[in-house]
Design a protein around this motif. Structure first.
Motif, PDB file in Angstrom:
ATOM      1  N   SER A 380     101.091  -2.203 -20.964  1.00  0.00           N
ATOM      2  CA  SER A 380     101.467  -0.983 -20.238  1.00  0.00           C
ATOM      3  C   SER A 380     100.693  -0.857 -18.925  1.00  0.00           C
ATOM      4  O   SER A 380     101.250  -0.471 -17.897  1.00  0.00           O
ATOM      5  CB  SER A 380     101.260   0.243 -21.121  1.00  0.00           C
ATOM      6  N   THR A 381      99.387  -1.203 -18.933  1.00  0.00           N
ATOM      7  CA  THR A 381      98.642  -1.116 -17.680  1.00  0.00           C
ATOM      8  C   THR A 381      99.047  -2.237 -16.734  1.00  0.00           C
ATOM      9  O   THR A 381      99.093  -2.040 -15.516  1.00  0.00           O
ATOM     10  CB  THR A 381      97.128  -1.171 -17.935  1.00  0.00           C
ATOM     11  N   LYS A 383     101.945  -3.368 -16.457  1.00  0.00           N
ATOM     12  CA  LYS A 383     103.198  -2.900 -15.859  1.00  0.00           C
ATOM     13  C   LYS A 383     102.917  -1.935 -14.704  1.00  0.00           C
ATOM     14  O   LYS A 383     103.537  -2.001 -13.647  1.00  0.00           O
ATOM     15  CB  LYS A 383     104.031  -2.215 -16.936  1.00  0.00           C
ATOM     16  N   ASP A 384     101.947  -1.056 -14.935  1.00  0.00           N
ATOM     17  CA  ASP A 384     101.510  -0.136 -13.869  1.00  0.00           C
ATOM     18  C   ASP A 384     101.166  -0.897 -12.605  1.00  0.00           C
ATOM     19  O   ASP A 384     101.577  -0.545 -11.506  1.00  0.00           O
ATOM     20  CB  ASP A 384     100.220   0.581 -14.314  1.00  0.00           C
ATOM     21  N   ALA A 398     106.113  -6.628 -20.116  1.00  0.00           N
ATOM     22  CA  ALA A 398     106.042  -5.648 -19.036  1.00  0.00           C
ATOM     23  C   ALA A 398     107.101  -5.944 -17.985  1.00  0.00           C
ATOM     24  O   ALA A 398     107.801  -5.036 -17.503  1.00  0.00           O
ATOM     25  CB  ALA A 398     104.653  -5.664 -18.411  1.00  0.00           C
ATOM     26  N   GLU A 401     110.615  -5.009 -19.108  1.00  0.00           N
ATOM     27  CA  GLU A 401     110.828  -3.565 -19.026  1.00  0.00           C
ATOM     28  C   GLU A 401     111.153  -3.142 -17.595  1.00  0.00           C
ATOM     29  O   GLU A 401     112.074  -2.360 -17.365  1.00  0.00           O
ATOM     30  CB  GLU A 401     109.569  -2.815 -19.493  1.00  0.00           C
TER      31      GLU A 401
END
Lengths: 481, 339
Positions: A380-381, A383-384, A398, A401
């Motif tokens: 998730s990070t 992806k950020d 990531a 997504e």
């Protein structure tokens, strides 16, 4: 009186002399021929010492430790020092990381070491040997093997409490490149580096009638078609090249070569593929299918703004903010800003990549762990960060997504999402076994020889190979026959 | 009869203060210059590919100097690039020194000539010295943007727009001539100032006498200035030669991309690349050997210059003096115990 004068003069002389000492001491660490040997031997001693120390420390601590997934590196330093030769990536990473972890604000520091990978390698040696704080540092695909296979330079990521399973979410090839010859994971990459063909949308439509990336792909789908398109443009009277530079073309070709530059015994491999490429390069150069600029020169960027080339071979790290594509467009508000699109191009390829490695001198175990975790392990990070920097992060989940959401819009590409184009080729990247510790030098030698051949300075292919071999043979540690 | 105090004063020597004052220099010199120098000689006989080399004898010299077998790419590569460097160094040095000394001499004579009353002499001197103040890196950058291979360099934009760009930087003679030009441009001011001080050191009455005798400028130059300038000229030649053989900065920096242009690669660049190009496995041995060879060549050329330019009259005089002294001694001996 006389005595006073004398002693004053003496003091002055000593003061001057001591400044000389100071200056020389300082500059000797940047080493010239003669002084670098004693320096380096002492540096090796020093790093041996430091590694001994750290191993002592770690053995002490490991006796206390129970689980293998424990962070063995103490958190005693004030700041995590991250060494790299360019702030392009690292500064953005630190910004993103500290934004997400306000506790660490101001505790991660980018330390600049030179302006190129080569310079960085030299300065790394000084940093490793000296008293400076070194926690994490960046390694490049061209020479990563020298470092991860040397325990004086790099410590296992397991020291930070990582297990190999943590990196299951990464692209396999990045993990295997980061693993040393004994199977110990030493470095983790935050990026994957698939490349494509970035072309001018306005010119493609005007000259070729291609309105979308998919239509353009038809004109560049393989090398024969690519050449035919280049020929068509010339025949139509357009003074425009299809490829940016010979250096850029070779990146694509090099990746698709079935052999690495060296075999298991570090013997140089020159195969028919080299001839195929050299002849193609000559054809391209003579007919104006490729521009006559040098890669990494000002001209390389200038051709992106004045209709000299239809496009560039760029990979993921060339497409973010402040990167090569941005330069080629003349920056924001530049002449061709946003007038580019990306398509897969004649063949899938990847170019380089960077790895984060842990120094045995690291004294910020917790931040180091969290930093590496943030960019490589945690989907998730990661992806950020991918969205923050327009970076193709080393995490297929990531990236998938992002592609599915369609949340990435790259202004440099007129709002196109480069990830959707490159996602597939990323899955096929296999650089394992294709890189050697000497790649940057061999590549330079080969490209120089090919350019001379294309220019006509070297008459025949055989002469070119001889020249290339002589140049490559000068590199200590490889054999040439 | 001298008192004890007087005797003591007589024997007071101030030499120790002199030694004390020069001691810091020698300490610094020994640590940072002399030891590295010795180290270079040791490295010349050491192995390659490691940061802690052991001694291997004369192999490095053999590889560099003797022509190896055609099939031995490694030795061939090192041998050829050293000699290529040597050739380039000599070509570029000659092509830079001769125009430079001619230009400097001409300007120095003009600037010091009593009859030429040029306004703004100081201004010209400063302007001509100026290129020497700019760092070599900036100069290289400047000339790359002026004469670069790219079709966006100044020369290609002005003269070759829409045509095939001139590739000055990567072509053989154009690049060499460009380097020669840069070297002349950078150094003629310096040489000029040196020659001017030499000319000003000549007794002015000689020039006045020549003028009164009706000598024209050419005659004054060849009969007075030139012969009396010889010492300074030799000095200039020597320093320029030592500097020229070690030429590094401009040839090394005048390129785009990663690779130094072969046609202007000097021996110093070769030395640098050998120990520096391959970070993990530096070739200290070849670098050291090439440095020593360069040192020997410089020494020989220096000695040659001194030999050619030696003051023959002074030597003759000394010889005669010695002979006279011998004669006198012999006479003394032959004379026996005469009082």
């Amino acid at each position: 009186m006389n005595k006073l004068k004398k002693s004053l003069a003496l003091i002055a002389t000593l003061a001057i002399a001591s400044t000389a000492f100071y200056a020389c001491g300082d500059s000797s660490s940047t080493a010239d021929t003669s002084s670098s040997t004693p320096d380096s031997s002492s540096s090796e001693e020093a790093s041996e010492e430091s590694s001994e120390e750290s191993s002592e420390e770690s053995s002490e601590e490991s006796s206390e430790a129970t689980a293998s997934a424990e962070n063995k590196v103490a958190e005693t330093g004030d700041k995590l020092s991250l060494l790299c030769w360019t702030g392009d990536d690292v500064e953005k990473m630190i910004e993103n990381f500290t934004d997400a972890n306000p506790d660490y604000a101001g505790k991660v520091e980018y330390v600049n070491v030179g302006s190129s990978g080569g310079e960085a390698r030299e300065q790394y040696a000084n940093y490793f040997a000296g008293d400076e704080d070194v926690d994490l540092f960046v390694l490049e695909a061209d020479w990563i093997l020298d470092y991860i296979n040397n325990d004086e330079y790099t410590a296992p990521l397991a020291d930070l409490g990582f297990t190999e399973a943590d990196f299951d979410g990464c692209y396999d090839y990045t993990v295997s490149i980061g693993t040393d010859k004994n199977g110990v994971l030493k470095a983790a990459s935050w990026q994957s580096t698939p490349g494509g063909y970035v072309y001018r949308t306005d010119l493609a439509e005007e000259y070729l009638g291609a309105k979308t990336p998919d239509e353009m792909q038809e004109f560049v789908k393989d090398w024969d078609t690519f050449t035919a398109t280049a020929k068509k443009l010339q025949d139509d009277g357009h003074k425009i090249a299809m490829a940016d530079t010979l250096g850029g073309m070779w990146q694509v070709w090099q990746y698709n070569r079935s052999n690495a530059w060296l075999d298991a015994d570090n013997k140089l491999i020159v195969d028919d593929y080299c001839k195929t490429y050299a002849d193609l390069a000559k054809e391209y150069y003579e007919n104006g299918y490729v521009t006559k600029e040098d890669q990494w020169s000002d001209g390389w960027y200038a051709i992106g703004q004045d209709d000299s080339t239809m496009g560039y071979f760029f990979c993921t790290w060339c497409l973010g903010k402040g990167s090569m594509l941005s330069n080629a467009e003349g920056g924001e508000g530049g002449k061709t800003f946003g007038k580019y699109n990306i398509t897969a191009g004649p063949s899938g390829w990847a170019w380089g990549g960077s790895w984060l490695a842990l120094s045995p001198k690291c004294d910020n175990g917790q931040i180091a762990h969290d930093f590496i975790n943030y960019f490589t392990v945690d989907a998730s990070t990661a992806k950020d960060y991918a969205l923050f920097k327009s970076e193709f992060v080393n995490n297929p989940t990531a990236m998938k997504e992002i592609v599915d959401e369609g949340s990435n819009k790259n202004d440099l590409l007129g709002g196109q999402d480069q990830f959707s184009v490159l996602y597939e080729s990323a899955a096929n990247i296999d650089m394992d076994g294709k890189i050697t510790a000497f790649d940057s030098q061999i590549k330079d030698a080969f490209n120089t020889a090919v350019t001379k051949y294309a220019k006509g300075d070297i008459a025949s292919y055989d002469d070119m190979i001889t020249e290339f071999k002589k140049e490559a043979a000068k590199i200590e540690g490889i054999t040439v026959e | 009869m001298a008192t004890a105090a007087q005797r003591r004063i007589k024997s007071v020597s101030y030499a120790k203060y002199g030694y004390m004052f020069i001691l810091p220099f020698f300490v610094v010199y020994f640590i940072f210059s002399f030891w590295p120098l010795i180290q270079t000689f040791i490295l010349a006989f050491s192995e390659n590919g490691t940061r802690t080399p052991g001694i291997i004898g004369l192999d490095n010299f053999k590889t560099i100097l003797a022509k190896p077998a055609e099939s031995d790419f490694k030795a061939m590569g090192i041998h050829e690039s050293f000699w290529n460097g040597m050739k380039n160094t000599l070509i570029i040095w000659f092509g830079n020194f001769i125009p430079q000394i001619a230009l400097s001499l001409l300007l120095a004579v003009w600037f010091t000539d009593l009859r030429v009353k040029m306004p703004g002499k100081g201004f010209f001197k400063v302007v001509m010295y100026m290129p020497n103040i700019i760092t070599a890196a900036s100069v290289a950058g400047l000339f790359l943007s002026l004469f670069g291979d790219s079709s966006y360099s100044v020369i290609n934009t002005l003269l070759r727009s829409g045509q095939e760009p001139w590739k000055i930087i990567t072509s053989c003679w154009p690049s060499r001539i460009l380097v020669m030009f840069i070297q002349v441009w950078m150094w003629f001011g310096n040489t000029m100032i040196m020659l001017m001080s030499g000319i000003q050191g000549i007794n002015e009455s000689l020039f006045e006498a020549a003028e009164i005798d009706g000598a024209n400028s050419t005659q004054t130059f060849w009969r007075i200035t030139f012969p009396l300038l010889k010492t300074i000229m030799v000095y200039t030649l020597l320093t320029s030669m030592i500097g020229g053989l070690q030429m590094f900065d401009i040839p090394y920096m005048l390129h785009t991309g990663n690779v130094v242009n072969d046609y202007i690669k000097t021996v110093a660049v070769f030395i640098y690349e050998m120990f520096h190009g391959n970070f993990a496995k530096p070739s200290f041995g070849y670098s050291g050997a090439a440095s020593v060879i360069l040192f020997v060549i410089t020494s020989i050329l220096g000695a040659l210059v001194f030999y050619v330019q030696r003051d023959k009259d002074a030597i003759e005089k000394k010889k005669k003096q010695k002979q006279a002294a011998k004669e006198w001694k012999r006479k003394q001996k032959g004379g026996g115990f005469s009082i």
